[in-house]
Design an enzyme around this catalytic site. Structure first.
Site, PDB file in Angstrom:
ATOM      1  N   GLU A  88     -86.904 -10.298  44.536  1.00  0.00           N
ATOM      2  CA  GLU A  88     -86.501 -11.204  45.606  1.00  0.00           C
ATOM      3  C   GLU A  88     -85.874 -12.497  45.098  1.00  0.00           C
ATOM      4  O   GLU A  88     -84.940 -13.033  45.707  1.00  0.00           O
ATOM      5  CB  GLU A  88     -87.703 -11.532  46.496  1.00  0.00           C
ATOM      6  N   ALA A 134     -91.906 -10.468  55.506  1.00  0.00           N
ATOM      7  CA  ALA A 134     -91.868 -11.909  55.270  1.00  0.00           C
ATOM      8  C   ALA A 134     -92.838 -12.318  54.170  1.00  0.00           C
ATOM      9  O   ALA A 134     -92.589 -13.278  53.439  1.00  0.00           O
ATOM     10  CB  ALA A 134     -92.191 -12.663  56.562  1.00  0.00           C
ATOM     11  N   HIS A 147     -98.868  -7.782  54.494  1.00  0.00           N
ATOM     12  CA  HIS A 147     -97.772  -7.309  55.343  1.00  0.00           C
ATOM     13  C   HIS A 147     -97.858  -7.881  56.759  1.00  0.00           C
ATOM     14  O   HIS A 147     -97.209  -7.363  57.666  1.00  0.00           O
ATOM     15  CB  HIS A 147     -97.779  -5.767  55.430  1.00  0.00           C
TER      16      HIS A 147
END
Length: 658
Positions: free
Chosen positions: A397, A421, A464
């Site tokens: 990321e 997210a 999650h």
């Protein structure tokens, strides 16, 4: 030093020498000025000039270079006026950061130089993004990015090399192995014999080059760069050199053995090359003295210009206005033709129509191409836009976010999808320290949208299910959008993509397939910073966003006797204070409902704002109803207890009775 001129002409040799000499003389002057207290800090590149000079001499003027703080030769090699550099180092307005950042922490599109941030690693990912843009443009350009041997231990180094290798990006990864990371020697930095060996793990071509030999650098780089233009690929270069002075001047070099300093002093790239040219009868001592005098005169004249420039006058308005790039919202009115679609369909449709509108829009993310993404939002996009614009990324990321910034720098718009997210934590640094600060620091936009599937309710556990908007709402330079309905999601996403500032776009996973709405079929936009008043009443103001809006609606439907203003914030940064304050002044009571935890959440800031600005209108305490201050758990019983939905009704009635 073994110099070989090969086919270089006398003029080429002399040009390289002058390129070496100029930054050396500037540095010598800087060392005097720092002792006089006229420059606040200096990172010396004395002894390493050949690397910066050689690479800059090989690349074309319109090819991007991403240097570090010992690469003065890059800046002088691109002929940046010296008074602007001196103004930059003194924090004057003619510099590149308006006094907001120091030394070489800046970029300039005019000279195609993108400077570092102190976290070092992200610039490697930026180079990937710039090179990706060049590949999409098919312009044959090469990008060079510098790092030190110490920073090769950072995760961003490995992520950036891996991406460049997988995508065949024409990037020169330049490692200046100068012996020490501050005081830590290379023996404590890595265990491989040569850093160039790391290229093997990425299937990447690599070379070891004498970093003090300007001719070896120039000759080898000329050949490598020419080859990269024909056969685009990344190349890892390890330059063996030495840092003759401290990490910065204040740290000194007491930790370095004197015999090591003496050994490298004999390999001084400027003096050894000068002696070689004199021996060849290409350079005379008279010519050398003449050039030195000319450079010293230029340095003194430009220092005088910088010194005579007035100090920057602080201005609230100027500082705050430069946090974001100015953007004039372009309203595109929705068409009358609508269809009843889900939240997830609205996001997908908005993305697709924006991709059609912006030919320079690229989407990056894990499994987003043929697979269509974890939530199938980009399903079918590859067949329409191709894999050049819908790009699967490795699981990294941080470098992907930085690559998004590189795309923006080189004329593209970027969307980065976080699979969840929660995973943004591994890309946190480039978001809050690179994207958020770039425009404020040196006027460069960060045209990047980070999509953030978030939220609980599906028993997905601590990794999650987070709704982590508060990590970003407190960071100046970022915009944060959090819609609750399909109509808003589509229109706000279009605007977020149009906006040249970095936007965190939160999409609650529980809303994806549970919420339907009539949504215009065609492209349209909605303004950021405008809340929606969903219900009107006189007794209390309810403020919510995301899934919490629907929890509030359910509560009011069960209790029709409650007369409430229900505000859906829609965007959290910028925040619609006007709508909030107007409602508070009417109802005199406020309750805030958010899915995030209590301490440090968005509701806390809004509560404080209301207390400061609307205190005289309140008939009761501002109430916050939030999730428990714990990580979000897995099993349904624990998750239901964690989420605030079941506690909201009780809190609402308590405040109404106050």
């Amino acid at each position: 030093m073994n110099f070989e001129r090969k086919n270089l002409t006398d003029n080429q040799l002399l040009n390289l020498y002058k390129r070496l000499l100029k930054p050396r003389l500037i540095e010598e002057k800087m060392l005097i000025l720092i002792r006089q207290g006229k420059v606040s800090k200096w990172f010396s590149g004395i002894g390493q000039e050949a690397i910066s000079v050689g690479i800059t001499a090989v690349l074309e003027k319109d090819e991007y270079i991403l240097p570090m703080h010992r690469n003065l030769g890059v800046f002088t090699g691109r002929d940046i006026p010296l008074f602007r550099l001196f103004s930059q180092w003194q924090g004057k307005a003619s510099g590149f950061t308006k006094g907001r950042d120091r030394s070489f922490h800046f970029g300039t599109q005019e000279y195609k130089i993108i400077g570092m941030i102190s976290h070092l690693g992200p610039q490697l990912g930026i180079a990937d993004g710039i090179a990706l843009a060049n590949r999409l443009k098919k312009n044959g350009k090469v990008t060079a990015v510098f790092t030190g041997e110490g920073a090769t231990s950072e995760g961003d180094f490995h992520e950036a090399l891996n991406i460049a290798s997988v995508w065949d990006l024409p990037v020169l990864f330049v490692i200046e192995n100068n012996g020490y990371g501050l005081s830590t020697p290379t023996s404590e930095q890595y265990r491989c014999e040569n850093l160039a060996d790391k290229g093997i793990g990425y299937g990447m071509e690599s070379h070891i080059i004498d970093g003090n030999n300007i001719l070896e650098i120039f000759e080898e780089l000329t050949e490598i760069v020419a080859s990269m233009r024909i056969n685009p690929r990344p190349v890892l270069l390890e330059f063996k050199t030495f840092r003759m002075r401290g990490h910065e001047e204040a740290s000194g070099t007491k930790y370095v053995p004197q015999e090591l300093i003496d050994m490298w002093a004999e390999k001084d790239p400027v003096e050894t090359f000068k002696r070689y040219l004199i021996k060849l009868n290409v350079l005379t001592t008279i010519q050398d003295d003449t050039w030195r005098a000319e450079f010293i005169k230029e340095i003194e004249e430009n220092l005088l210009l910088a010194n005579s420039e007035p100090e920057i006058i602080a201005s609230y308005e100027t500082e705050l206005n430069d946090v974001y790039k100015a953007y004039d919202f372009e309203e595109v009115t929705p068409s009358n033709e609508t269809e009843n679609i889900r939240f997830v369909d609205a996001i997908s449709q908005g993305l697709k129509q924006s991709m059609m509108k912006h030919n320079n829009l690229v989407i990056l993310g894990q499994d987003i191409a043929e697979y269509g993404g974890a939530f199938k939002i980009t399903d079918g996009f590859v067949s329409v836009f191709g894999k050049e614009r819908v790009i699967n990324t490795p699981i990294c990321e941080s470098a992907v976010v930085s690559a998004g910034m590189g795309l923006s720098i080189n004329g593209f718009k970027a969307i980065v999808e976080m699979q969840f997210a929660d995973f943004v934590s591994t890309g946190f640094n480039p978001i809050v320290n690179l994207l958020a600060k770039s425009h404020y620091r040196w006027g460069e936009k960060a045209d990047v949208v980070i999509r953030m599937p978030c939220g609980g309710g599906s028993q997905a556990g601590p990794f999650h299910s987070q709704t982590n908007e508060a990590w970003f709402t407190k960071t100046p330079g970022l915009k944060v959008v959090y819609p609750a309905f399909p109509y808003d999601a589509k229109g706000l996403l279009a605007t977020a993509i149009n906006d040249p500032n970095p936007v965190l776009f939160f999409e609650h996973k529980q809303l994806y397939r549970s919420i339907y709405q009539e949504v215009p079929k065609e492209y349209y936009t909605l303004p950021l910073g405008k809340a929606t008043l969903l219900k009107k009443g006189n007794d209390i103001t309810i403020i919510a966003f995301g899934a919490a809006v629907h929890w509030a609606i359910e509560t009011l439907e069960i209790n029709p006797q409650i007369s409430a203003d229900l505000i859906d914030l829609r965007t959290l940064q910028p925040l619609d204070k006007e709508t909030i304050y107007n409602s508070v002044k009417k109802t005199n009571k406020v309750i805030l409902l958010q899915e995030d935890t209590l301490f440090g959440g968005v509701a806390s800031d809004i509560s404080a704002m209301i207390m400061e600005d609307c205190f005289e209108y309140l008939d009761g305490p501002v109430k916050r109803v939030t999730s428990l201050d714990s990580p979000i758990p897995f099993t349904k019983t624990l998750e239901d207890q964690y989420l605030p939905k079941s506690r909201f009704e009780k809190a609402l009635f308590e405040l109404l009775k106050y």
